[in-house]
Scaffold this active site. Structure first.
Site, PDB file in Angstrom:
ATOM      1  N   MET A   1      37.492  36.893  35.536  1.00  0.00           N
ATOM      2  CA  MET A   1      37.139  36.218  36.799  1.00  0.00           C
ATOM      3  C   MET A   1      35.764  35.590  36.673  1.00  0.00           C
ATOM      4  SD  MET A   1      38.257  39.176  39.454  1.00  0.00           S
ATOM      5  CE  MET A   1      39.832  40.037  39.306  1.00  0.00           C
TER       6      MET A   1
ATOM      7  N   SER B   1      46.409  46.986  34.159  1.00  0.00           N
ATOM      8  CA  SER B   1      45.231  46.119  34.229  1.00  0.00           C
ATOM      9  C   SER B   1      43.975  46.946  34.053  1.00  0.00           C
ATOM     10  CB  SER B   1      45.188  45.408  35.585  1.00  0.00           C
ATOM     11  OG  SER B   1      43.904  44.850  35.778  1.00  0.00           O
TER      12      SER B   1
ATOM     13  N   GLY C   1      47.289  47.929  38.189  1.00  0.00           N
ATOM     14  CA  GLY C   1      45.931  48.369  37.901  1.00  0.00           C
ATOM     15  C   GLY C   1      45.631  49.710  38.521  1.00  0.00           C
TER      16      GLY C   1
ATOM     17  N   ASP D   1      51.897  40.427  39.695  1.00  0.00           N
ATOM     18  CA  ASP D   1      50.570  41.039  39.575  1.00  0.00           C
ATOM     19  C   ASP D   1      49.985  41.232  40.964  1.00  0.00           C
ATOM     20  OD1 ASP D   1      47.996  41.782  38.871  1.00  0.00           O
ATOM     21  OD2 ASP D   1      47.492  39.878  37.884  1.00  0.00           O
ATOM     22  N   GLY D   2      49.720  42.501  41.302  1.00  0.00           N
ATOM     23  CA  GLY D   2      49.025  42.819  42.542  1.00  0.00           C
ATOM     24  C   GLY D   2      49.797  43.768  43.430  1.00  0.00           C
TER      25      GLY D   2
ATOM     26  N   HIS E   1      44.629  37.254  31.633  1.00  0.00           N
ATOM     27  CA  HIS E   1      44.838  36.532  32.896  1.00  0.00           C
ATOM     28  C   HIS E   1      43.517  35.882  33.300  1.00  0.00           C
ATOM     29  CE1 HIS E   1      45.884  37.008  37.494  1.00  0.00           C
ATOM     30  NE2 HIS E   1      45.870  35.746  37.104  1.00  0.00           N
TER      31      HIS E   1
ATOM     32  N   MET F   1      51.562  35.781  41.589  1.00  0.00           N
ATOM     33  CA  MET F   1      50.612  36.727  42.188  1.00  0.00           C
ATOM     34  C   MET F   1      51.209  37.300  43.468  1.00  0.00           C
ATOM     35  SD  MET F   1      48.068  36.908  40.147  1.00  0.00           S
ATOM     36  CE  MET F   1      47.105  38.035  41.168  1.00  0.00           C
TER      37      MET F   1
ATOM     38  N   HIS G   1      46.777  44.338  30.284  1.00  0.00           N
ATOM     39  CA  HIS G   1      46.448  43.170  31.118  1.00  0.00           C
ATOM     40  C   HIS G   1      44.933  43.098  31.276  1.00  0.00           C
ATOM     41  CE1 HIS G   1      47.547  40.149  34.200  1.00  0.00           C
ATOM     42  NE2 HIS G   1      46.550  40.636  34.918  1.00  0.00           N
TER      43      HIS G   1
ATOM     44  N   MET H   1      41.309  33.916  35.621  1.00  0.00           N
ATOM     45  CA  MET H   1      41.108  33.447  36.994  1.00  0.00           C
ATOM     46  C   MET H   1      39.795  32.680  37.000  1.00  0.00           C
ATOM     47  SD  MET H   1      42.455  36.933  38.788  1.00  0.00           S
ATOM     48  CE  MET H   1      42.213  37.867  37.275  1.00  0.00           C
TER      49      MET H   1
ATOM     50  N   GLY I   1      43.591  46.836  43.892  1.00  0.00           N
ATOM     51  CA  GLY I   1      43.736  47.731  45.029  1.00  0.00           C
ATOM     52  C   GLY I   1      44.160  47.097  46.341  1.00  0.00           C
TER      53      GLY I   1
ATOM     54  N   PHE J   1      40.673  40.851  43.302  1.00  0.00           N
ATOM     55  CA  PHE J   1      40.354  42.273  43.424  1.00  0.00           C
ATOM     56  C   PHE J   1      41.584  43.137  43.163  1.00  0.00           C
ATOM     57  CE2 PHE J   1      37.549  39.809  46.065  1.00  0.00           C
ATOM     58  CZ  PHE J   1      36.295  40.309  45.739  1.00  0.00           C
TER      59      PHE J   1
ATOM     60  N   ASP K   1      41.893  41.037  32.951  1.00  0.00           N
ATOM     61  CA  ASP K   1      41.584  40.111  34.039  1.00  0.00           C
ATOM     62  C   ASP K   1      40.199  39.492  33.881  1.00  0.00           C
ATOM     63  OD1 ASP K   1      43.826  40.186  35.917  1.00  0.00           O
ATOM     64  OD2 ASP K   1      43.345  42.315  36.128  1.00  0.00           O
TER      65      ASP K   1
HETATM   66  C1  DX5 Z   1      43.855  40.778  40.790  1.00  0.00           C
HETATM   67  C2  DX5 Z   1      44.157  40.992  39.318  1.00  0.00           C
HETATM   68  C3  DX5 Z   1      45.086  42.098  39.104  1.00  0.00           C
HETATM   69  C4  DX5 Z   1      44.567  43.449  39.527  1.00  0.00           C
HETATM   70  C5  DX5 Z   1      45.761  44.230  39.993  1.00  0.00           C
HETATM   71  O1  DX5 Z   1      43.199  39.576  40.960  1.00  0.00           O
HETATM   72  O2  DX5 Z   1      44.719  39.825  38.761  1.00  0.00           O
HETATM   73  O3  DX5 Z   1      45.563  42.149  37.759  1.00  0.00           O
HETATM   74  O4  DX5 Z   1      43.914  44.173  38.528  1.00  0.00           O
HETATM   75  O5  DX5 Z   1      45.302  45.405  40.581  1.00  0.00           O
HETATM   76  P1  DX5 Z   1      46.243  46.321  41.469  1.00  0.00           P
HETATM   77  O6  DX5 Z   1      47.403  46.717  40.631  1.00  0.00           O
HETATM   78  O7  DX5 Z   1      45.343  47.456  41.835  1.00  0.00           O
HETATM   79  O8  DX5 Z   1      46.668  45.502  42.658  1.00  0.00           O
HETATM   80 ZN    ZN Z   2      45.722  40.027  36.766  1.00  0.00          ZN
END
Ligand code: DX5
Ligand code: ZN
Length: 214
Positions: free
Chosen positions: A34, A7, A196, A174-175, A63, A136, A30, A65, A144, A142, A32
């Site tokens: 938002m 990501s 990510g 994802d996450g 993705h 998810m 990937h 959101m 991390g 976010f 993201d």
């Molecule tokens: C969160 C995103 C993820 C995010 C994952 O809302 O959709 O794709 O970048 O990050 P990590 O791998 O750090 O959890």
């Molecule tokens: Zn994502």
């Protein structure tokens, strides 16, 4: 083989090209998006996607959101997404079904994502039309965050449904994915892992991508 989708939310956007080069052994990139309404954060959108599309041949896994994805999916398809994924919770069932058809009409792959509180069963009516289902494993918004292992029964249920019905549908998580939680996701039946922070903080990103594959 398990696919890895780094990501770029965790990339350094002042050197995005270099960061994309550093993950080119991965399967998907990937991306993201938002909107500050569907999730409490704002990230990147169409102009950045257009630039990334010109820069790389990697499969772009977008993705969304965002609320009311039906209004935007065609523009993301035109901007260069290969797979357009949006959230089941982001609109009415009628508009979600319409968004699926709009992505398909653009000749792109389509996916639907579910947040942690949404049961996997709610995805079932759409599964036969999907190229990808995304579970998810954190609350979206976010990078991390800590991996939610209690999402694995949802992955198992969808894996069973895909296999029993012979569907050509990828199953993505994802996450909070790192080498330890990646093993848990693979065992539950996921075949695409988004990562990510774990990939981008690694000194050797190619080695990290390899270890996430298992
Ligand atoms: C969160 C995103 C993820 C995010 C994952 O809302 O959709 O794709 O970048 O990050 P990590 O791998 O750090 O959890
Ligand atoms: Zn994502």
């Amino acid at each position: 083989m398990t696919k890895i989708a780094p990501s770029i939310l965790s990339a350094d956007f002042t050197k995005l090209g270099q960061d994309i080069d550093s993950i080119k052994t991965a399967d998907y990139l990937h991306f993201d998006v938002m909107d500050g309404i569907f999730v409490p954060n704002i990230s990147i959108g169409i102009p950045v996607l257009e630039s990334v599309r010109k820069y790389t041949d990697m499969v772009l896994d977008v993705h969304l959101m965002i609320t009311e994805p039906v209004k935007y999916v065609e523009r993301f398809a035109d901007a260069g997404a290969d797979i357009v994924v949006f959230h089941l919770e982001a609109d009415t069932p009628e508009n979600i079904a319409l968004a699926v058809q709009k992505v398909k009409a653009k000749g792109k792959k389509v996916g639907i994502s579910i947040k942690p509180k949404t049961p996997a069963e709610e995805l079932i009516p759409y599964m036969k039309d999907l190229d990808l289902a995304l579970v998810m494993t954190v609350e979206p918004g976010f990078g991390g965050q800590k991996f939610m292992a209690d999402m694995m029964p949802k992955v198992e249920l969808l894996r069973k449904y895909i296999d029993e019905n012979g569907l050509d549908c990828e199953l993505e998580v994802d996450g909070g994915v790192n080498p330890e939680t990646a093993a848990v996701c693979r065992a539950a039946g996921a075949n695409v892992l988004v990562a990510g922070s774990d990939v981008f903080k690694a000194a050797d990103r190619a080695a990290r991508i390899k270890s996430l594959r298992g």
